[in-house]
Design a protein around this motif. Structure first.
Motif, short mmCIF file in Angstrom:
data_model
loop_
_atom_site.label_atom_id
_atom_site.label_comp_id
_atom_site.label_asym_id
_atom_site.label_seq_id
_atom_site.Cartn_x
_atom_site.Cartn_y
_atom_site.Cartn_z
N THR A 167 0.83 -1.21 0.00
CA THR A 167 0.00 0.00 0.00
C THR A 167 0.87 1.26 0.00
OG1 THR A 167 -1.54 -1.25 1.35
CG2 THR A 167 -1.94 1.11 1.17
N TRP A 187 0.85 4.06 -2.67
CA TRP A 187 0.55 5.43 -2.20
C TRP A 187 1.52 6.42 -2.85
CZ3 TRP A 187 3.07 9.40 0.29
CH2 TRP A 187 2.25 10.45 0.78
N ASP A 194 0.57 7.02 -6.42
CA ASP A 194 -0.59 7.92 -6.49
C ASP A 194 -0.18 9.36 -6.20
OD1 ASP A 194 -2.26 5.87 -7.15
OD2 ASP A 194 -2.97 5.53 -5.09
N GLU A 195 0.76 9.50 -5.28
CA GLU A 195 1.24 10.82 -4.93
C GLU A 195 1.85 11.51 -6.17
OE1 GLU A 195 0.67 12.12 -2.12
OE2 GLU A 195 2.09 13.77 -1.86
N ASN A 252 -3.26 11.40 -7.79
CA ASN A 252 -4.52 10.75 -7.43
C ASN A 252 -4.75 10.93 -5.93
OD1 ASN A 252 -6.63 9.02 -6.89
ND2 ASN A 252 -5.50 7.14 -7.38
N HIS A 253 -5.39 12.03 -5.55
CA HIS A 253 -5.52 12.35 -4.13
C HIS A 253 -6.92 12.10 -3.60
CE1 HIS A 253 -1.79 15.21 -4.49
NE2 HIS A 253 -1.48 13.93 -4.60
N SER A 254 -7.27 10.83 -3.51
CA SER A 254 -8.59 10.45 -2.97
C SER A 254 -8.58 10.68 -1.45
CB SER A 254 -8.85 8.98 -3.28
OG SER A 254 -7.88 8.20 -2.63
N HIS A 285 -6.40 8.32 0.18
CA HIS A 285 -4.99 8.67 -0.02
C HIS A 285 -4.54 9.70 1.01
CE1 HIS A 285 -1.29 9.41 -2.36
NE2 HIS A 285 -1.47 10.67 -2.03
N THR A 305 -4.17 8.12 4.48
CA THR A 305 -2.92 7.35 4.55
C THR A 305 -1.74 8.29 4.73
OG1 THR A 305 -3.94 5.75 3.05
CG2 THR A 305 -1.57 5.54 3.40
#
Lengths: 204, 191
Positions: free
Chosen positions: A9, A13, A16-17, A21-23, A26, A29
């Motif tokens: 993960t 992460w 995504d950073e 992709n900042h859900s 996210h 976390t």
């Protein structure tokens, strides 16, 4: 250990950073990582891996670039198909001869003649009409770029003249019009560099 | 370590990829060669990493150049020519790997890499880069391919998934696990 973020993960992460992709998940976390020394440490190790990965990729590419004798050999052995296009008939002096020239060679000649003119670059060139039927009137469509600061009218006039002369010299085409569209402007440096491509020691 | 001068170095101008592409599409072989000259070092180091052999990489590149010349007019955004060339390189390399006879010994990239480094380079970055090159060898074959396609080739999950015939989610998972394994190998991490 259970309270920490699983390694997989953590790695995702970081991806995504980078990709933005900042859900909400996210961000949550991220908050945990920020407050957890262990996860921060692990994240930093993954970031170090990213840096060393970049170093490795750059170093290996530079190594290939620093000694490019392999590339010289490869390019000199590279046989590219020329785009021949249609066959344009030429008058034969003997009845049994059939003489033709390729459309590609005529277009290459047009480009050369056009670019012999300082201030002009020929971007595209097309022969419009039935070039395979002798004496049928055809048009030449040229898309050109003109050097900044030069007169578009002068350049197009001279370009048309040079192309017309060259076509008379090398072909028997019945050229009705030479239409020139100026699509672009370029700098002196770009023009020199473009025309120098042919003179480069590595040119085919 | 210095890249070879671009063919346009005499005037100090680097011609944009887009201009070279447009001219190459119009049939200018000189422009095409200039384009290839610019991107070939990246393509070759990528192909060597993927196939594990310089000779195979050179076969891959020859085919890629010819295909690029034929298909350049299908490239929609000339600014992306580098990633387009890298994708063509991946396809040709994967084709070659898949048709290669099993049990044929190949060069060891990591060993070659270590040998060809100058002492000076090794002193600066060698220890870390060398450790990574060594750690890469411990990955399962498919994870290695995925890692190389992503990190060296810059491919998307989708592209990798299509080439390897697995799902994008599986690519993402394997890549994450590959990175963890690399860190563990390099830093003596406990998992």
């Amino acid at each position: 250990m259970n309270t920490h973020i699983p390694l997989e993960t953590l790695s995702n992460w970081l991806e995504d950073e980078h990709s933005g992709n900042h859900s909400p998940q996210h961000l949550l976390t991220g908050l945990h990582i920020h407050h957890c020394p262990t996860c921060t440490q692990r994240l930093e190790a993954l970031q170090r891996l990213e840096r060393v990965t970049n170093d490795l990729v750059t170093e290996e590419e530079n190594k290939q670039a620093s000694d490019s004798s392999w590339l010289d050999t490869m390019l000199s052995n590279l046989v590219l198909e020329t785009k021949a296009g249609r066959s344009i008939p030429l008058t034969a002096h003997h009845e049994l001869d059939t003489l033709t020239q390729t459309e590609g060679s005529v277009i290459a000649a047009i480009r050369r003649a056009g670019e012999s003119l300082p201030g002009a670059l020929v971007s595209r060139c097309r022969l419009d009409g039935d070039v395979e039927a002798p004496r049928t009137p055809i048009n030449v469509e040229i898309t050109a770029s003109v050097r900044e600061g030069s007169s578009v009218a002068d350049i197009t006039r001279e370009l048309r003249e040079r192309v017309r002369k060259e076509l008379e010299r090398i072909s028997e085409l019945n050229v009705e019009q030479i239409n020139i569209t100026v699509e672009d402007m370029h700098s002196f440096d770009i023009e020199q560099a473009t025309k120098n491509l042919k003179d480069s020691p590595h040119a085919p | 370590m210095t890249p070879s001068p671009a063919p346009t170095a005499s005037t100090g101008v680097e011609l944009p990829d887009a201009l070279l592409c447009a001219r190459a599409v119009a049939g200018d072989q000189y422009a095409f060669q200039a384009l290839i000259r610019r991107h070939a070092p990246a393509m070759r180091s990528y192909a060597i990493r993927l196939t594990g052999s310089t000779a195979d990489a050179d076969d891959v590149l020859q085919e890629t150049f010819i295909q690029a010349w034929r298909k350049l007019d299908t490239l929609e955004d000339a600014a992306k020519v580098r990633s387009w060339l890298m994708t063509l390189t991946s396809r040709k390399a994967i084709d070659l790997i898949r048709t290669r006879k099993p049990n044929v010994p190949i060069d060891d990239v990591a060993e070659t890499h270590a040998k060809e480094q100058t002492p000076e380079q090794s002193a600066i970055t060698g220890s870390e880069i060398g450790a990574l090159a060594k750690a890469l060898k411990t990955l399962p074959k498919q994870s290695q391919e995925i890692w190389v396609m992503r990190e060296v080739g810059g491919s998307s999950y989708q592209e990798i998934a299509e080439l390897l015939d697995i799902s994008p989610a599986s690519v993402r998972g394997k890549l994450a696990r590959a990175r963890i394994k690399l860190v563990q190998e390099m830093e003596g991490w406990d998992s």
